[in-house]
Design a protein around this motif. Structure first.
Motif, PDB file in Angstrom:
ATOM      1  N   SER A 211     -39.724  56.545  12.609  1.00 19.54           N
ATOM      2  CA  SER A 211     -40.540  55.588  13.483  1.00 19.54           C
ATOM      3  C   SER A 211     -40.293  54.653  11.795  1.00 19.54           C
ATOM      4  O   SER A 211     -40.307  54.694  10.655  1.00 19.54           O
ATOM      5  CB  SER A 211     -42.541  55.233  12.971  1.00 19.54           C
ATOM      6  OG  SER A 211     -43.052  53.879  13.243  1.00 19.54           O
ATOM      7  N   LEU A 212     -39.750  53.096  12.907  1.00 20.70           N
ATOM      8  CA  LEU A 212     -38.856  52.436  11.817  1.00 20.70           C
ATOM      9  C   LEU A 212     -39.549  50.858  11.988  1.00 20.70           C
ATOM     10  O   LEU A 212     -39.768  50.360  13.344  1.00 20.70           O
ATOM     11  CB  LEU A 212     -37.223  52.100  12.225  1.00 20.70           C
ATOM     12  CG  LEU A 212     -36.068  52.888  11.746  1.00 20.70           C
ATOM     13  CD1 LEU A 212     -36.885  54.113  11.799  1.00 20.70           C
ATOM     14  CD2 LEU A 212     -34.783  52.464  11.991  1.00 20.70           C
ATOM     15  N   HIS A 213     -40.064  50.216  10.876  1.00 16.45           N
ATOM     16  CA  HIS A 213     -40.762  49.268  10.324  1.00 16.45           C
ATOM     17  C   HIS A 213     -40.541  48.407   9.993  1.00 16.45           C
ATOM     18  O   HIS A 213     -39.742  48.734   8.410  1.00 16.45           O
ATOM     19  CB  HIS A 213     -41.970  49.898   9.858  1.00 16.45           C
ATOM     20  CG  HIS A 213     -42.850  50.161  11.320  1.00 16.45           C
ATOM     21  ND1 HIS A 213     -44.201  50.837  12.046  1.00 16.45           N
ATOM     22  CD2 HIS A 213     -43.066  51.579  11.437  1.00 16.45           C
ATOM     23  CE1 HIS A 213     -44.711  51.580  12.121  1.00 16.45           C
ATOM     24  NE2 HIS A 213     -43.750  52.951  11.619  1.00 16.45           N
ATOM     25  N   GLY A 214     -40.382  47.157  10.205  1.00 16.22           N
ATOM     26  CA  GLY A 214     -39.534  46.358   9.033  1.00 16.22           C
ATOM     27  C   GLY A 214     -40.001  44.650   9.921  1.00 16.22           C
ATOM     28  O   GLY A 214     -40.508  44.792  11.535  1.00 16.22           O
ATOM     29  N   LEU A 321     -45.329  47.121  13.159  1.00 17.91           N
ATOM     30  CA  LEU A 321     -46.367  46.956  12.739  1.00 17.91           C
ATOM     31  C   LEU A 321     -45.805  47.275  10.835  1.00 17.91           C
ATOM     32  O   LEU A 321     -45.608  48.049  10.503  1.00 17.91           O
ATOM     33  CB  LEU A 321     -46.498  48.539  12.865  1.00 17.91           C
ATOM     34  CG  LEU A 321     -47.593  48.091  14.437  1.00 17.91           C
ATOM     35  CD1 LEU A 321     -48.089  50.053  15.042  1.00 17.91           C
ATOM     36  CD2 LEU A 321     -49.034  47.688  14.408  1.00 17.91           C
ATOM     37  N   GLY A 322     -47.233  46.794  10.323  1.00 12.93           N
ATOM     38  CA  GLY A 322     -47.071  46.481   8.739  1.00 12.93           C
ATOM     39  C   GLY A 322     -46.139  45.881   8.252  1.00 12.93           C
ATOM     40  O   GLY A 322     -45.762  45.896   6.967  1.00 12.93           O
ATOM     41  N   HIS A 323     -45.768  45.339   9.304  1.00  9.17           N
ATOM     42  CA  HIS A 323     -44.646  43.644   8.140  1.00  9.17           C
ATOM     43  C   HIS A 323     -44.961  43.556   7.221  1.00  9.17           C
ATOM     44  O   HIS A 323     -44.768  42.558   6.409  1.00  9.17           O
ATOM     45  CB  HIS A 323     -44.387  43.091   9.733  1.00  9.17           C
ATOM     46  CG  HIS A 323     -44.963  42.232  10.503  1.00  9.17           C
ATOM     47  ND1 HIS A 323     -45.327  40.629   9.470  1.00  9.17           N
ATOM     48  CD2 HIS A 323     -46.371  41.854  11.122  1.00  9.17           C
ATOM     49  CE1 HIS A 323     -46.513  40.601  10.389  1.00  9.17           C
ATOM     50  NE2 HIS A 323     -46.263  41.271  10.870  1.00  9.17           N
ATOM     51  N   SER A 324     -45.934  42.787   7.699  1.00  5.62           N
ATOM     52  CA  SER A 324     -47.168  41.545   6.198  1.00  5.62           C
ATOM     53  C   SER A 324     -46.940  42.495   4.807  1.00  5.62           C
ATOM     54  O   SER A 324     -46.588  41.930   3.623  1.00  5.62           O
ATOM     55  CB  SER A 324     -48.594  41.807   7.064  1.00  5.62           C
ATOM     56  OG  SER A 324     -49.197  42.631   6.448  1.00  5.62           O
ATOM     57  N   HIS A 325     -47.228  43.550   5.003  1.00  6.79           N
ATOM     58  CA  HIS A 325     -46.921  44.117   3.500  1.00  6.79           C
ATOM     59  C   HIS A 325     -45.446  44.982   3.244  1.00  6.79           C
ATOM     60  O   HIS A 325     -45.096  44.339   2.320  1.00  6.79           O
ATOM     61  CB  HIS A 325     -47.701  46.108   4.317  1.00  6.79           C
ATOM     62  CG  HIS A 325     -48.706  46.315   4.512  1.00  6.79           C
ATOM     63  ND1 HIS A 325     -50.053  46.308   3.566  1.00  6.79           N
ATOM     64  CD2 HIS A 325     -49.252  46.741   5.332  1.00  6.79           C
ATOM     65  CE1 HIS A 325     -51.406  46.046   4.262  1.00  6.79           C
ATOM     66  NE2 HIS A 325     -50.913  46.535   5.664  1.00  6.79           N
ATOM     67  N   ILE A 326     -45.244  44.701   4.037  1.00  9.93           N
ATOM     68  CA  ILE A 326     -43.081  44.924   3.550  1.00  9.93           C
ATOM     69  C   ILE A 326     -42.163  43.655   2.562  1.00  9.93           C
ATOM     70  O   ILE A 326     -42.358  43.679   1.909  1.00  9.93           O
ATOM     71  CB  ILE A 326     -42.385  45.234   5.222  1.00  9.93           C
ATOM     72  CG1 ILE A 326     -42.773  46.964   5.191  1.00  9.93           C
ATOM     73  CG2 ILE A 326     -41.013  45.150   4.205  1.00  9.93           C
ATOM     74  CD1 ILE A 326     -42.624  46.791   5.755  1.00  9.93           C
ATOM     75  N   THR A 327     -43.143  42.523   3.684  1.00 11.89           N
ATOM     76  CA  THR A 327     -43.218  40.773   3.557  1.00 11.89           C
ATOM     77  C   THR A 327     -43.489  40.837   1.985  1.00 11.89           C
ATOM     78  O   THR A 327     -42.615  40.051   0.511  1.00 11.89           O
ATOM     79  CB  THR A 327     -43.246  40.071   4.488  1.00 11.89           C
ATOM     80  OG1 THR A 327     -42.773  40.733   5.366  1.00 11.89           O
ATOM     81  CG2 THR A 327     -42.759  38.229   4.007  1.00 11.89           C
ATOM     82  N   ARG A 359     -47.917  54.102   5.654  1.00 10.15           N
ATOM     83  CA  ARG A 359     -48.880  55.214   6.423  1.00 10.15           C
ATOM     84  C   ARG A 359     -50.485  55.119   6.939  1.00 10.15           C
ATOM     85  O   ARG A 359     -50.847  55.671   7.881  1.00 10.15           O
ATOM     86  CB  ARG A 359     -48.309  56.836   5.766  1.00 10.15           C
ATOM     87  CG  ARG A 359     -49.021  58.054   5.942  1.00 10.15           C
ATOM     88  CD  ARG A 359     -48.442  59.481   5.653  1.00 10.15           C
ATOM     89  NE  ARG A 359     -46.718  59.265   5.754  1.00 10.15           N
ATOM     90  CZ  ARG A 359     -46.189  59.481   6.681  1.00 10.15           C
ATOM     91  NH1 ARG A 359     -46.896  59.863   7.621  1.00 10.15           N
ATOM     92  NH2 ARG A 359     -44.688  59.915   6.687  1.00 10.15           N
ATOM     93  N   ASN A 360     -51.082  54.819   5.627  1.00  6.40           N
ATOM     94  CA  ASN A 360     -52.153  54.414   5.029  1.00  6.40           C
ATOM     95  C   ASN A 360     -52.902  53.480   6.842  1.00  6.40           C
ATOM     96  O   ASN A 360     -53.857  53.704   7.252  1.00  6.40           O
ATOM     97  CB  ASN A 360     -52.711  53.901   3.715  1.00  6.40           C
ATOM     98  CG  ASN A 360     -52.950  55.528   3.162  1.00  6.40           C
ATOM     99  OD1 ASN A 360     -53.227  56.641   3.207  1.00  6.40           O
ATOM    100  ND2 ASN A 360     -52.519  54.758   1.484  1.00  6.40           N
ATOM    101  N   LEU A 368     -51.112  59.945  16.402  1.00  8.68           N
ATOM    102  CA  LEU A 368     -49.816  59.896  16.071  1.00  8.68           C
ATOM    103  C   LEU A 368     -48.358  59.623  14.868  1.00  8.68           C
ATOM    104  O   LEU A 368     -47.469  60.720  15.039  1.00  8.68           O
ATOM    105  CB  LEU A 368     -48.987  58.467  17.433  1.00  8.68           C
ATOM    106  CG  LEU A 368     -47.885  59.039  17.540  1.00  8.68           C
ATOM    107  CD1 LEU A 368     -47.304  60.465  18.441  1.00  8.68           C
ATOM    108  CD2 LEU A 368     -47.134  57.680  19.095  1.00  8.68           C
ATOM    109  N   TRP A 369     -48.664  58.497  14.650  1.00 10.81           N
ATOM    110  CA  TRP A 369     -47.661  58.633  13.495  1.00 10.81           C
ATOM    111  C   TRP A 369     -48.012  59.260  12.218  1.00 10.81           C
ATOM    112  O   TRP A 369     -47.752  59.215  11.233  1.00 10.81           O
ATOM    113  CB  TRP A 369     -48.306  56.873  12.642  1.00 10.81           C
ATOM    114  CG  TRP A 369     -48.372  56.160  13.811  1.00 10.81           C
ATOM    115  CD1 TRP A 369     -49.469  55.123  13.998  1.00 10.81           C
ATOM    116  CD2 TRP A 369     -47.653  55.423  14.586  1.00 10.81           C
ATOM    117  NE1 TRP A 369     -49.429  54.260  14.739  1.00 10.81           N
ATOM    118  CE2 TRP A 369     -47.813  54.065  15.365  1.00 10.81           C
ATOM    119  CE3 TRP A 369     -46.028  55.732  14.381  1.00 10.81           C
ATOM    120  CZ2 TRP A 369     -46.862  53.752  15.930  1.00 10.81           C
ATOM    121  CZ3 TRP A 369     -44.909  54.843  15.630  1.00 10.81           C
ATOM    122  CH2 TRP A 369     -45.450  53.747  16.024  1.00 10.81           C
TER     123      TRP A 369
END
Length: 438
Positions: A211-214, A321-327, A359-360, A368-369
């Motif tokens: 799963s690639l997220h960004g 999904l989760g892009h805000s955490h990465i940014t 992950r959380n 699924l994740w």
């Protein structure tokens, strides 16, 4: 008459003593050879018995001779009033049998045998004792044969692994990704590591789920298109599925029908791949828009309680999904990251710190994740955006003028400079549109 008898008895006595001395000397000179193996004490006892038997025999012969002479000559008997001669009591071996000397008791013979076994005998005349011959065990040859078989099996397995990896041409895929994907070298290395580990063999206990997220514009869809094109060239068109949720199932009312159709399509693909002994690839772009029914079907397919053909498959999910955490993480930690740190080092730091948070967040959305390995993609810097412009300008047939590329890159929106770095808000999302306006 008495003088004659006394002289005769004296001469006989002297003759007996001389005869006994000669016999004793002869016995000393010629000891019995048959008793040489016995101990010294036993041999002494035997010699004493032989001497006694010889003396007894002589006395018997002498008495028989004297008795015969007196009987024949009419000699008188012993004198009246003469004192009677009594012989002293001496030790005799009459009660013993000859076998008692030649065969000692069992306990004695056993002790002697044990004593002999413990003795170390050396040859005379200074000759060295020959070392005992060592017997070679046949089990040694069996051990050598087993080692050779194991070595051949391991070598053959390694060769088969190399052949399996060569079938998918992962070296060519690595060159393509490093050339075509900008600013995500750490994520590319992580993706290739997962593919190499999984494609090195054909037998697995679970499918590979990545799963690639960004954030938007960092190259997720571009990476999926490159992987799809490469796998189509090595495994065939029918074993690669690109599923765009907004295109294949845009309406939520059709989610149940889309889930059934997707399940049938995946089952047919894995069955065909099992016949050809290949591993299929399923790419789901824009996974953040997938409906709950589709995600339920996919989770049932990726769990490890299915048959073997479902275990030999690769599932790739692309989403923001989760892009805000990465940014937030990259903007707040860029000042603490050294400028000299390589791209792989920055990505490993990002994976280590942001993966548990992602992950959380994802597991709360759908189970699924929990079956997926998460690979985060970071923000693109201004230099990466310029590389995107250069590549797109070259594709469109324009000359890659550096001044023009810098002007186009300056029109992109960026976050405030943090730690000497400018991060693009939209990545390379607007590059194609601006180049088309030229």
């Amino acid at each position: 008459m008495s003088d004659q008898d006394s002289s005769t008895s004296a001469s006989q006595t002297e003759g007996e003593m001389e005869g006994e001395g000669e016999r004793e000397d002869k016995l000393r000179e010629d000891p019995p050879l048959s008793l040489s193996s016995f101990s010294s004490s036993l041999c002494a006892m035997v010699r004493i018995k032989q001497k006694y038997m010889a003396m007894k025999k002589r006395r018997l012969e002498k008495s028989a001779t004297l008795g015969g002479g007196e009987a024949g000559g009419g000699g008188a008997g012993p004198l009246i009033g003469a004192p009677t001669r009594t012989s002293p009591k001496i030790f005799t071996f009459d009660g013993l049998s000859p076998h008692s000397f030649t065969h000692p008791p069992a306990s004695v013979s056993q002790r002697k045998k044990r004593g002999k076994k413990r003795r170390v005998m050396f040859p005379n005349r200074g000759r060295r004792r020959a070392p005992p011959a060592q017997e070679r065990s046949r089990a040694k040859y069996c051990l050598y044969l087993l080692c050779a078989i194991v070595f051949l099996q391991v070598y053959n397995a390694i060769e088969n692994l190399d052949d399996h990896v060569l079938r998918y041409d992962l070296e060519g895929l690595e060159k393509t990704l490093r050339r075509e994907v900008f600013g995500q070298q750490g994520a590319v290395e992580g993706l290739l590591a997962h593919l190499k580990d999984y494609l090195s063999t054909y037998i697995h206990n679970k499918p590979l789920v990545l799963s690639l997220h960004g954030p938007t514009g960092v190259g997720k869809s571009h990476l999926g298109r490159l992987l799809a094109g490469h796998f189509r060239s090595v495994v065939g068109e029918t074993l690669v599925l690109q599923y765009f949720v907004l295109h294949h199932c845009p309406l939520e009312a059709d989610a149940l029908r889309c889930a059934r159709d997707l399940s049938v399509l995946i089952s047919d693909t894995v069955a065909r791949a099992e016949e050809e002994e290949k591993i299929p690839l399923f790419i789901f772009d824009e996974a953040e828009h997938m409906h709950g029914e589709i995600m339920d079907v996919l989770r049932d397919l990726v769990v490890s309680d299915h048959s073997n053909e479902y275990l030999n498959a690769i599932y790739l999910f692309l989403s923001n999904l989760g892009h805000s955490h990465i940014t937030k993480h990259m903007l707040h930690n860029s000042s603490s990251i050294s400028m000299a740190m390589t791209a792989a080092g920055r990505h490993s730091n990002l994976v280590k710190e942001i993966t548990p948070v992602l992950r959380n967040t994802l597991e709360e959305l759908h189970p699924l994740w929990t079956e997926a390995d998460i690979l985060p993609l970071g923000l693109l810097e201004k230099g990466h955006v310029m590389e995107c412009f250069k590549d797109e300008v070259t594709r469109e047939g324009f000359y890659p003028d550096l001044t023009n590329i810098e002007r186009l890159a300056g029109e992109i929106e960026y976050y405030p400079t943090v730690g000497g770095r400018e991060y693009s808000k939209m990545g390379c999302k607007q590059v194609v549109a601006k180049v088309n306006l030229l």
